[in-house]
Write a protein that holds these residues in place. Structure first.
Motif, PDB file in Angstrom:
ATOM      1  N   ARG A 174       0.832  -1.195   0.000  1.00  0.00           N
ATOM      2  CA  ARG A 174       0.000   0.000   0.000  1.00  0.00           C
ATOM      3  C   ARG A 174       0.874   1.256   0.000  1.00  0.00           C
ATOM      4  O   ARG A 174       1.910   1.305   0.663  1.00  0.00           O
ATOM      5  CB  ARG A 174      -0.934   0.038   1.213  1.00  0.00           C
ATOM      6  N   LEU A 175       0.434   2.255  -0.733  1.00  0.00           N
ATOM      7  CA  LEU A 175       1.086   3.555  -0.774  1.00  0.00           C
ATOM      8  C   LEU A 175       0.144   4.589  -0.170  1.00  0.00           C
ATOM      9  O   LEU A 175      -1.057   4.583  -0.446  1.00  0.00           O
ATOM     10  CB  LEU A 175       1.425   3.943  -2.215  1.00  0.00           C
ATOM     11  N   ARG A 176       0.680   5.464   0.661  1.00  0.00           N
ATOM     12  CA  ARG A 176      -0.137   6.482   1.347  1.00  0.00           C
ATOM     13  C   ARG A 176      -1.239   5.816   2.156  1.00  0.00           C
ATOM     14  O   ARG A 176      -2.393   6.233   2.151  1.00  0.00           O
ATOM     15  CB  ARG A 176      -0.744   7.463   0.339  1.00  0.00           C
ATOM     16  N   GLY A 177      -0.851   4.769   2.892  1.00  0.00           N
ATOM     17  CA  GLY A 177      -1.847   3.957   3.587  1.00  0.00           C
ATOM     18  C   GLY A 177      -2.605   4.663   4.687  1.00  0.00           C
ATOM     19  O   GLY A 177      -3.685   4.227   5.061  1.00  0.00           O
ATOM     20  N   ARG A 178      -2.083   5.749   5.220  1.00  0.00           N
ATOM     21  CA  ARG A 178      -2.778   6.458   6.298  1.00  0.00           C
ATOM     22  C   ARG A 178      -3.560   7.668   5.783  1.00  0.00           C
ATOM     23  O   ARG A 178      -4.097   8.440   6.574  1.00  0.00           O
ATOM     24  CB  ARG A 178      -1.775   6.905   7.368  1.00  0.00           C
ATOM     25  N   LYS A 179      -3.620   7.865   4.483  1.00  0.00           N
ATOM     26  CA  LYS A 179      -4.329   8.994   3.889  1.00  0.00           C
ATOM     27  C   LYS A 179      -5.739   8.570   3.474  1.00  0.00           C
ATOM     28  O   LYS A 179      -6.074   7.388   3.403  1.00  0.00           O
ATOM     29  CB  LYS A 179      -3.566   9.526   2.685  1.00  0.00           C
ATOM     30  N   LYS A 180      -6.572   9.581   3.166  1.00  0.00           N
ATOM     31  CA  LYS A 180      -7.915   9.273   2.675  1.00  0.00           C
ATOM     32  C   LYS A 180      -7.860   8.492   1.363  1.00  0.00           C
ATOM     33  O   LYS A 180      -8.646   7.590   1.125  1.00  0.00           O
ATOM     34  CB  LYS A 180      -8.711  10.572   2.475  1.00  0.00           C
ATOM     35  N   LEU A 181      -6.902   8.862   0.520  1.00  0.00           N
ATOM     36  CA  LEU A 181      -6.706   8.165  -0.759  1.00  0.00           C
ATOM     37  C   LEU A 181      -5.441   7.321  -0.678  1.00  0.00           C
ATOM     38  O   LEU A 181      -4.362   7.844  -0.381  1.00  0.00           O
ATOM     39  CB  LEU A 181      -6.588   9.171  -1.908  1.00  0.00           C
ATOM     40  N   SER A 182      -5.569   6.034  -0.921  1.00  0.00           N
ATOM     41  CA  SER A 182      -4.415   5.139  -0.914  1.00  0.00           C
ATOM     42  C   SER A 182      -4.424   4.291  -2.166  1.00  0.00           C
ATOM     43  O   SER A 182      -5.483   4.050  -2.767  1.00  0.00           O
ATOM     44  CB  SER A 182      -4.426   4.245   0.327  1.00  0.00           C
TER      45      SER A 182
END
Length: 361
Positions: A174-182
Motif C-alpha cells: 500500500r502507498l499512502r496507507g494512512r491517507k484518505k486516498l491510498s
C-alpha cells in the motif's frame, strides 16, 4: 428422478462439503488459539440466523392449439424464501446506519471495499434460497488484514443468480496507507471453473448448426420419428411432436448437459497482477467512498482449459469497483448513490441504487 434434480443435489452436496470444511477450519482454529486470542478475534462480531420470505412471480397461463382446440396450462411459481446464517466482524463506516437486528438481506456495499476501518475483519455467510422457482446455495466468506503499508485478503464467493464462483487470495503493498486516498499493487491467485469453455462446441457442424439430436441420443434419449415418440433415459415420453421436442425438450437437455460437463472439469488456478485504489471521506452532511481493482496481466500456464485459449491467446482485463456517495443538500433534501460492479473472465455481476430524499415538515 430427473437429470436436473440429480445435478442440483450433486451441487448441493459439494456446497455442503465446502461449508463443512470451513466449519472444521474454524473449529481447529478455536481449539488451538488461546482464550485471550479468541476473545479478541470475536469481540464486536455479530452472529445471525434469519429466515425471509415473499411472493414470487404471479401464476401464468400458457395457451396452445392442438387439432383446432385451444389448450391451456398454468405455470405456478412457488414463493421466494431465504435461510441465512453468518458471522461478521466489519466495522461500520460513518455513513452506515446502525441496525438493531441483522436479517441477512442488507445490501452492505462497503463489504466489497478493498480496505476496511479495522486491521482485522471477516465475514462468513451462507444463504440457502429459492428465487423465482430456482434454488440456490450462495456463500460469501472472507478474511482481510490491513496495515498501513500492506494488506492481505482471502475470499470465497458463490452467487448462483449471477452464475459465478471462485476462490481468491491477494497480497498487496500500500502507498499512502494512512491517507484518505491510498493505492495498492500486488498479486492475486484465483481458483475457479474453466470459464470460457463451451461444452457444446464439439456438437457444432461446419455450418455452425448444433447437432442436438445426436447429443440427446448419447445422453440416453430415444427418438422414434415414425411414431412421433421422444423418450427420456427412463423411457418416459417427453414429446409427441418434433416441434415440442425441438422447442421444449432440447433446451432442457442442453442446459443439463452443459452443467454436467462444467461440473466434471477441474478448477483452474489463475495468477494475476493487480493494482487498485481506495478513497474514503466522511462528514455528517457529505460522504464519498470509492474503490477499484484492475488485473491487467494474467499468467498463462499453457493448460488445456486456460482462459487464454478461449480469448485467442490474448490478455484481458478483469476489474471490480464500488462507489458510495451521499449528501444532505439542505435540512430537508438529500441525494444518494451506491453500487458495485465486477467483471471476471468476461462475466459481469453488479447492483446499484440511487435516489432523492425529501423530509416534509
Amino acid at each position: 428422478m430427473g437429470l436436473g434434480v440429480k445435478l442440483w443435489l450433486t451441487n448441493l452436496k459439494k456446497d455442503v462439503i465446502i461449508m463443512i470444511r470451513i466449519i472444521v477450519i474454524l473449529l481447529l482454529f478455536c481449539t488451538t488459539a488461546s482464550a485471550q486470542t479468541l476473545k479478541k478475534a470475536f469481540k464486536f462480531s455479530t452472529f445471525y440466523v434469519a429466515a425471509n420470505g415473499n411472493t414470487s412471480l404471479a401464476d401464468r397461463d400458457i395457451y396452445s392449439i392442438q387439432d383446432g382446440s385451444v389448450l391451456y396450462d398454468t405455470v405456478f411459481t412457488p414463493f421466494d424464501y431465504s435461510l441465512v446464517m453468518g458471522i461478521r466482524k466489519i466495522k461500520r463506516f460513518g455513513y452506515e446506519d446502525v441496525s438493531k437486528f441483522k436479517d441477512g438481506t442488507e445490501d452492505a456495499y462497503s463489504d466489497a471495499a478493498t480496505v476496511g476501518l479495522s486491521p482485522f475483519e471477516y465475514l462468513f455467510e451462507v444463504d440457502y434460497k429459492r428465487q423465482e422457482g430456482v434454488k440456490y446455495f450462495d456463500q460469501q466468506h472472507f478474511v482481510r488484514y490491513v496495515r498501513p503499508v500492506w494488506m492481505a485478503k482471502v475470499e470465497y464467493m458463490k452467487d448462483g443468480f449471477a452464475d459465478i464462483e471462485y476462490y481468491e487470495a491477494t497480497q498487496r503493498f500500500r502507498l499512502r496507507g494512512r491517507k484518505k486516498l491510498s493505492f495498492n499493487f500486488g498479486g492475486v491467485a484465483r481458483l475457479a471453473e474453466p470459464y470460457g469453455f463451451d461444452p457444446l462446441e464439439e456438437w457444432k457442424i461446419q455450418n455452425d448448426y448444433l447437432h442436438y439430436t445426436c447429443l440427446a441420443i448419447e445422453e440416453g434419449y430415444s427418438v422414434d420419428v415414425f411414431e412421433d415418440e421422444y423418450r427420456d433415459p427412463n423411457g418416459n415420453i417427453v414429446a409427441t411432436s418434433a416441434e415440442v421436442w425441438k422447442e421444449v425438450v432440447i433446451p432442457n437437455i442442453l442446459e443439463d448437459y452443459v452443467e454436467k460437463k462444467r461440473n466434471e472439469l477441474p478448477n483452474q488456478l489463475q495468477y494475476s497482477l493487480v493494482v487498485g485504489f481506495d478513497y474514503y471521506y466522511y462528514e455528517k452532511n457529505f460522504w464519498f467512498h470509492s474503490w477499484g481493482n484492475l488485473m491487467p496481466y494474467h499468467y498463462d500456464n499453457g493448460g488445456q482449459f486456460s482462459y487464454h485459449n478461449f480469448n485467442d491467446g490474448e490478455q484481458w482485463y478483469d476489474y471490480s469497483g464500488g462507489l458510495i456517495f451521499g449528501t444532505k443538500i439542505t435540512k430537508h433534501l438529500g441525494l444518494f448513490l451506491e453500487g458495485k460492479y465486477n467483471k471476471y473472465w468476461n462475466r459481469e455481476w453488479y447492483d446499484f441504487k440511487c435516489g432523492i430524499n425529501y423530509v416534509i415538515f
